[in-house]
Design an enzyme around this catalytic site. Structure first.
Site, PDB file in Angstrom:
ATOM      1  CG  ASP A 237     -15.548  90.579  66.780  1.00  0.00           C
ATOM      2  OD1 ASP A 237     -15.020  89.401  67.511  1.00  0.00           O
ATOM      3  OD2 ASP A 237     -16.707  90.704  66.545  1.00  0.00           O
ATOM      4  CE1 TYR A 387     -19.336  87.422  62.599  1.00  0.00           C
ATOM      5  CE2 TYR A 387     -17.209  86.954  61.831  1.00  0.00           C
ATOM      6  CZ  TYR A 387     -18.702  87.184  62.806  1.00  0.00           C
ATOM      7  OH  TYR A 387     -17.906  87.274  63.654  1.00  0.00           O
ATOM      8  CG  HIS A 444     -12.462  88.732  71.124  1.00  0.00           C
ATOM      9  ND1 HIS A 444     -11.348  89.285  70.243  1.00  0.00           N
ATOM     10  CD2 HIS A 444     -13.833  87.961  70.717  1.00  0.00           C
ATOM     11  CE1 HIS A 444     -12.941  89.354  69.096  1.00  0.00           C
ATOM     12  NE2 HIS A 444     -13.768  89.387  69.145  1.00  0.00           N
TER      13      HIS A 444
END
Ligand SMILES: *[C@@H]1O[C@H](CO)[C@@H](O)[C@H](O)[C@H]1NC(C)=O
Ligand SMILES: CC(=O)N[C@H]1CO[C@H](CO)[C@@H](O)[C@@H]1O
Length: 468
Positions: A237, A387, A444
């Site tokens: 990630d 983000y 993930h």
């Protein structure tokens, strides 16, 4: 036992956070007048062989003005996590008063988090969950090192919506492999897991623009202040982007880079052609049978699924603070938002399960500990901002996209990862891949979900690098 080395733990974060950054720029004055043609020729010859790196740069993310030169606090201090009774009472009151909109009948997780199941999670959180995080680790050293074994420093970096807590189960496997039946020979690790600034217990940046490159620089400084000159890096990630940037920034400090998710942004006509040909003659474009299994049908797996799973990304990359207001104010909303990701990112088929399959891979204690780290630190908004700070520019134009990665690299490709990047594409950016493993299961949150598989792959990689 490994818990006892913890006092060191929070030191790492603290130094990185409190002091933030302040480093002197090396001003190199080159008088062009003295540069003769010969000098330029030598420069040209040398630069041809030089590995490209990204600028380390500099920044100030603390509140107010940057301190004067030499006034920066570089100390490393122990850190104790404390949550007051008042905070816990406040949380309980919110949990008791929550309102739930009823889910659609038979919709499982297709519309997002099932609110009837959410009530069950909240009941557990309110009545059974025990928040004991005052024992904490960030810097864990092996308690015993067999003769002749080198201890390798390993920095592990988490992502969103995870935390350092994702590494709790893998740390003992890496620091005491023999005690856990992992006999990968000669490798033993000393593990350092910091929180990204703005996540968990690391202070959030106060200024705009804090991105993965800034994080990479801070983590290099952290490792240097802890006394390490060379180290291994691991991440998935955001952790993957951050550690990759670290490798691009100071390749000489990075012995090896191990990733369980890779970003290869380059699109373009050649990529499109190889995707199309891959469906019929995969060998011609370098795809293995396993790549094909994981990537096709391409449109469904790479477009439909990605669109369905990435609504959060659009929100967070544009106006994180708006949705963040609600999440920061409601523990129940926060739990639904975070835990939904632990459902489909762990296994896409969990979408069809009434309870999102959450407890098939994790315990509620584990999941709620991670939620609690966001709640007690009020860090959901700052974590979402990461983000925006990283996605607003054209991904092809950023410095790190133009610079390859030259350090020895190990890639663990988990089958349920959000996107699969085949070896042949990875090579375009990672120029020195030492191991590329198709992992048998897992998604993930590899360290959290399959700590043993991930630990084995890290050891396998490091063993190979050490033998080079
Ligand atoms: C939601 O979860 C509950 C409890 O696990 C389950 O009984 C119910 O059928 C689920 N509802 C939907 C719409 O899937
Ligand atoms: C706005 C933006 O795109 N910022 C950064 C995000 O992260 C990359 C590194 O992976 C940087 O190069 C960008 O500048």
């Amino acid at each position: 036992m490994w818990q006892e080395t913890l006092p060191n733990a929070w030191e790492s974060i603290l130094s990185q956070i409190r002091s933030f950054e302040y480093s002197q720029k090396n001003v190199v004055l080159v008088s062009t007048a003295t540069l003769g043609v010969g000098g330029m020729l030598v420069y040209w010859l040398r630069s041809r062989h030089k590995i490209k790196t990204i600028e380390m740069g500099d920044g100030w993310w603390g509140s107010g003005e940057r301190p004067l030169k030499g006034k920066e606090d570089e100390s490393i201090r122990p850190f104790k996590i404390e949550t007051s009774d008042k905070e816990i009472e406040d949380l309980h009151r919110r949990l008791e008063q929550a309102r739930y909109a009823p889910p659609l009948e038979g919709a499982a997780f297709h519309y997002g988090f099932n609110s009837s199941y959410l009530q069950k999670v909240v009941a557990y959180w309110r009545n059974k969950f025990d928040w004991r995080i005052d024992i904490h680790f960030i810097h864990v050293k092996p308690s015993y090192v067999p003769h002749g074994r080198a201890v390798q420093p390993l920095l592990m970096v988490h992502g969103w919506p995870g935390s350092f807590y994702e590494f709790y189960k893998i740390i003992p496997l890496l620091t005491e492999p023999a005690a856990h039946g992992l006999n990968e020979g000669d490798v033993v690790f000393e593990v350092i897991c910091p929180s990204i600034p703005g996540y968990g217990f690391s202070e959030a940046p106060h200024q705009k623009g804090f991105d993965t490159v800034a994080t990479a620089r801070i983590f290099h400084k952290l490792m240097n202040r802890l006394g390490f000159k060379e180290y291994y890096l691991q991440g998935g990630d955001w952790g993957s982007r951050i550690t990759t940037n670290m490798a691009q920034m100071l390749p000489q400090s990075v012995k090896g880079l191990h990733l369980n998710l890779i970003f290869v942004n380059k699109q373009g006509l050649r990529r499109m052609i190889s995707v199309m040909l891959g469906a019929y003659v995969p060998w011609l474009v370098g795809l293995s049978r396993e790549d094909v299994r994981r990537m096709y049908p391409f449109i469904q797996k790479n477009i439909y699924e990605l669109l369905r799973e990435s609504g959060y990304l659009h929100i967070q990359a544009t106006k994180p603070d708006t949705a963040g207001c609600g999440l920061n104010d409601s523990p129940v909303g926060l739990a639904a938002y975070i835990l939904e990701k632990f459902s489909t990112w762990t296994d896409k088929s969990f979408l069809h399960q009434d309870d999102g399959g959450l407890e098939s891979k994790y315990s509620l204690d584990e999941l709620l500990t991670n939620v609690m780290i966001y709640w007690v630190t009020s860090s959901i908004v700052s974590s979402m901002r990461f983000y925006k700070e990283n996605i607003s520019k054209d991904p092809g134009l950023t410095a790190d996209a133009r610079v390859g990665v030259y350090v020895p690299t190990g890639i663990a490709a988990f089958p349920q990862e959000i996107v699969h990047t085949p070896h042949v594409w990875a090579k375009k950016i990672f120029k020195n891949i030492i191991t590329y493993s198709y992992m048998p299961r897992g998604g993930h949150f590899a360290a959290f979900e399959e700590p043993k598989l991930l630990a084995q792959d890290i050891m396998h990689f490091v063993r190979k690098v050490e033998q080079l």
